[in-house]
Design a protein around this motif. Structure first.
Motif, PDB file in Angstrom:
ATOM      1  N   ALA A   1       0.623  -1.355   0.051  1.00 38.77           N
ATOM      2  CA  ALA A   1       0.052  -0.105   0.103  1.00 38.77           C
ATOM      3  C   ALA A   1       0.852   1.429   0.077  1.00 38.77           C
ATOM      4  N   ASP A   2       2.042   1.228   0.159  1.00 36.91           N
ATOM      5  CA  ASP A   2       3.172   2.420   0.405  1.00 36.91           C
ATOM      6  C   ASP A   2       3.301   2.825  -1.200  1.00 36.91           C
ATOM      7  N   LEU A   3       3.111   1.924  -2.041  1.00 35.79           N
ATOM      8  CA  LEU A   3       3.559   2.146  -3.619  1.00 35.79           C
ATOM      9  C   LEU A   3       2.762   3.100  -4.399  1.00 35.79           C
ATOM     10  N   ASP A   4       3.217   3.941  -4.951  1.00 34.29           N
ATOM     11  CA  ASP A   4       2.652   4.705  -6.275  1.00 34.29           C
ATOM     12  C   ASP A   4       2.174   3.759  -7.453  1.00 34.29           C
ATOM     13  N   PRO A   5       0.987   3.512  -7.570  1.00 37.49           N
ATOM     14  CA  PRO A   5       0.623   2.742  -8.510  1.00 37.49           C
ATOM     15  C   PRO A   5       0.896   3.342 -10.187  1.00 37.49           C
ATOM     16  N   ALA A   6       1.077   4.605 -10.070  1.00 38.89           N
ATOM     17  CA  ALA A   6       1.402   5.243 -11.402  1.00 38.89           C
ATOM     18  C   ALA A   6       2.894   5.052 -11.894  1.00 38.89           C
ATOM     19  N   LEU A   7       3.860   4.552 -10.731  1.00 35.64           N
ATOM     20  CA  LEU A   7       5.085   4.485 -11.082  1.00 35.64           C
ATOM     21  C   LEU A   7       5.429   2.660 -10.688  1.00 35.64           C
TER      22      LEU A   7
ATOM     23  N   PRO B   1       7.022  -0.705 -10.189  1.00 32.90           N
ATOM     24  CA  PRO B   1       8.398  -1.413  -9.796  1.00 32.90           C
ATOM     25  C   PRO B   1       8.980  -1.862 -11.092  1.00 32.90           C
ATOM     26  N   ARG B   2      10.140  -1.611 -11.262  1.00 33.69           N
ATOM     27  CA  ARG B   2      10.927  -2.091 -12.366  1.00 33.69           C
ATOM     28  C   ARG B   2      12.240  -1.869 -12.174  1.00 33.69           C
ATOM     29  N   VAL B   3      13.296  -2.688 -12.778  1.00 33.47           N
ATOM     30  CA  VAL B   3      14.704  -2.610 -12.648  1.00 33.47           C
ATOM     31  C   VAL B   3      15.203  -1.961 -13.754  1.00 33.47           C
ATOM     32  N   ALA B   4      15.956  -0.741 -13.498  1.00 34.78           N
ATOM     33  CA  ALA B   4      16.353   0.226 -14.379  1.00 34.78           C
ATOM     34  C   ALA B   4      17.976   0.237 -14.548  1.00 34.78           C
ATOM     35  N   TYR B   5      18.241   0.433 -15.878  1.00 37.16           N
ATOM     36  CA  TYR B   5      19.871   0.217 -16.150  1.00 37.16           C
ATOM     37  C   TYR B   5      20.306   1.486 -17.052  1.00 37.16           C
ATOM     38  N   ALA B   6      21.354   2.085 -16.630  1.00 37.40           N
ATOM     39  CA  ALA B   6      22.134   3.205 -17.527  1.00 37.40           C
ATOM     40  C   ALA B   6      23.529   3.157 -17.189  1.00 37.40           C
ATOM     41  N   GLY B   7      23.986   1.992 -17.043  1.00 35.08           N
ATOM     42  CA  GLY B   7      25.398   1.911 -16.490  1.00 35.08           C
ATOM     43  C   GLY B   7      25.513   1.074 -15.183  1.00 35.08           C
ATOM     44  N   ALA B   8      24.548   0.997 -14.501  1.00 36.34           N
ATOM     45  CA  ALA B   8      24.382   0.289 -13.420  1.00 36.34           C
ATOM     46  C   ALA B   8      22.841  -0.157 -13.076  1.00 36.34           C
ATOM     47  N   ARG B   9      22.626  -1.412 -12.261  1.00 38.72           N
ATOM     48  CA  ARG B   9      21.149  -1.810 -12.482  1.00 38.72           C
ATOM     49  C   ARG B   9      20.663  -1.272 -10.794  1.00 38.72           C
ATOM     50  N   HIS B  10      19.510  -0.552 -11.061  1.00 42.38           N
ATOM     51  CA  HIS B  10      19.021  -0.082  -9.848  1.00 42.38           C
ATOM     52  C   HIS B  10      17.210  -0.429 -10.005  1.00 42.38           C
ATOM     53  N   PRO B  11      16.657  -1.214  -8.904  1.00 44.67           N
ATOM     54  CA  PRO B  11      15.245  -1.383  -8.775  1.00 44.67           C
ATOM     55  C   PRO B  11      14.849   0.130  -8.563  1.00 44.67           C
ATOM     56  N   VAL B  12      13.807   0.316  -9.358  1.00 44.00           N
ATOM     57  CA  VAL B  12      13.099   1.773  -8.970  1.00 44.00           C
ATOM     58  C   VAL B  12      11.627   1.247  -8.278  1.00 44.00           C
ATOM     59  N   ILE B  13      11.513   2.016  -7.206  1.00 42.20           N
ATOM     60  CA  ILE B  13      10.659   1.949  -6.135  1.00 42.20           C
ATOM     61  C   ILE B  13       9.807   3.257  -5.872  1.00 42.20           C
ATOM     62  N   ALA B  14       8.850   3.353  -6.407  1.00 44.42           N
ATOM     63  CA  ALA B  14       8.015   4.846  -6.106  1.00 44.42           C
ATOM     64  C   ALA B  14       7.153   4.798  -4.849  1.00 44.42           C
ATOM     65  N   ALA B  15       7.265   5.776  -4.039  1.00 41.43           N
ATOM     66  CA  ALA B  15       6.235   5.970  -2.627  1.00 41.43           C
ATOM     67  C   ALA B  15       5.333   6.811  -3.058  1.00 41.43           C
ATOM     68  N   ALA B  16       4.086   6.204  -2.640  1.00 40.30           N
ATOM     69  CA  ALA B  16       2.880   7.079  -2.817  1.00 40.30           C
ATOM     70  C   ALA B  16       2.978   8.402  -2.115  1.00 40.30           C
ATOM     71  N   THR B  17       3.735   8.575  -0.961  1.00 39.48           N
ATOM     72  CA  THR B  17       3.757   9.805  -0.358  1.00 39.48           C
ATOM     73  C   THR B  17       5.119  10.252  -0.023  1.00 39.48           C
ATOM     74  N   ARG B  18       5.333  11.523   0.169  1.00 42.09           N
ATOM     75  CA  ARG B  18       6.625  12.017   0.685  1.00 42.09           C
ATOM     76  C   ARG B  18       7.038  11.606   2.246  1.00 42.09           C
ATOM     77  N   GLU B  19       6.099  11.565   2.809  1.00 41.59           N
ATOM     78  CA  GLU B  19       6.261  10.890   4.309  1.00 41.59           C
ATOM     79  C   GLU B  19       6.858   9.547   4.188  1.00 41.59           C
ATOM     80  N   ARG B  20       6.214   8.706   3.288  1.00 36.75           N
ATOM     81  CA  ARG B  20       6.824   7.328   3.337  1.00 36.75           C
ATOM     82  C   ARG B  20       8.165   7.175   2.992  1.00 36.75           C
ATOM     83  N   LEU B  21       8.738   8.153   1.596  1.00 36.65           N
ATOM     84  CA  LEU B  21       9.937   8.344   1.502  1.00 36.65           C
ATOM     85  C   LEU B  21      10.707   8.657   2.647  1.00 36.65           C
TER      86      LEU B  21
END
Length: 277
Positions: A140-146, A148-168
């Motif tokens: 429930a802490d996740l932002d469904p509009a973003l 989760p994926r693993v993104a790469y541009a020289g190194a691999r990073h899971p991208v996990i988006a918070a639904a609120t600034r408070e969660r982050l």
């Protein structure tokens, strides 16, 4: 060894992400580089070896491991080089491939650097429940509009988006569990993000695999995130994004990310860097 200390993605020595920079690391072997990075204690130290005019071979070491590419240490290296040898284009030969960097000086003398990443890519997120458990997040802490994926541009990073600034802001993860999971997948940092507006984001990047609880500014993750947004059609193109990072650590950093419309093209990350004692 002439070890320089810079902070990247800020003009204030009290902010940004510290990086060690060695502009002539010729003759240093891997064990010396790793030991030096551990002694310095920053999230990354860059070791450069000149290959010719405007070309450097660069290796990046955290206190625990070598990584193929590091954005903030690239910005710091480029600024340090420009301050000694002049601004202009550079080619950095890294473990991830060739990185083009351009430096320029402002009227006040502050040097800004822009790197262009290798071709980014995005892949499905695996082991999301385990990752959330290590982060101590709920679905429930996740932002469904973003998603989760693993993104790469020289190194691999899971991208996990918070639904609120408070969660982050409430970062309290299981260091050992997250480290083990990241080592298993070859992830460098976890890119935790919150979307403030269409082009403004806030980020935090745990880096337990490098022996660092949190990275105050992560250029490699910012580049990967730009590729993620383009790949998933989550931003109007071309786009210029602002990523705020480090504020929750008391080391505010600003990263400017330029996302071209062309699929597969490199993502540009721009920032300043200044020396500190």
């Amino acid at each position: 060894m002439d070890l320089l200390r810079y902070v990247a993605f800020t003009t204030d020595p009290a902010g940004g992400n510290p990086a060690g920079v060695v502009l002539d690391a010729g003759g240093l072997d891997e064990s010396v580089m790793l030991a030096t990075a551990a002694e310095v204690g920053f999230s990354e130290t860059a070791f450069a070896v000149p290959k010719g005019p405007g070309e450097l071979a660069v290796r990046y070491f955290s206190p625990l491991i070598e990584v193929p590419f590091c954005g903030h240490a690239t910005i710091a290296t480029a600024v340090a080089y420009a301050e000694r040898y002049g601004t202009g284009p550079l080619i950095l030969h890294t473990g991830a491939g060739e990185i083009a960097v351009t430096t320029r000086a402002g009227e006040d003398g502050t040097v800004t650097a822009t790197l262009v990443s290798v071709a980014p890519s995005v892949e499905p997120m695996t082991d999301l429940p385990e990752l959330l458990a290590a982060l101590r997040w709920e679905a429930a802490d996740l932002d469904p509009a973003l998603p989760p994926r693993v993104a790469y541009a020289g190194a691999r990073h899971p991208v996990i988006a918070a639904a609120t600034r408070e969660r982050l802001a409430a970062l309290d993860y299981d260091f050992a569990a997250l480290k083990a999971l990241m080592e298993r997948h070859g992830w460098v940092t976890v890119d935790l993000v919150w979307r403030e507006s269409a082009t403004v984001f806030h980020a935090r990047n745990p880096f337990p695999t490098g022996g660092v609880v949190e990275d105050p500014a992560t250029g490699a993750a910012a580049a990967a995130f730009g590729g993620y947004l383009r790949d998933l059609g989550l931003v109007d193109l071309p786009a210029t994004l602002t990523v705020h990072q480090g504020h929750d650590l008391g080391r505010p950093s600003t990263l400017t990310v330029t996302v071209p419309a062309e699929p597969g093209s490199g993502i540009a990350v721009t920032g300043t860097a200044v020396p500190f004692a």
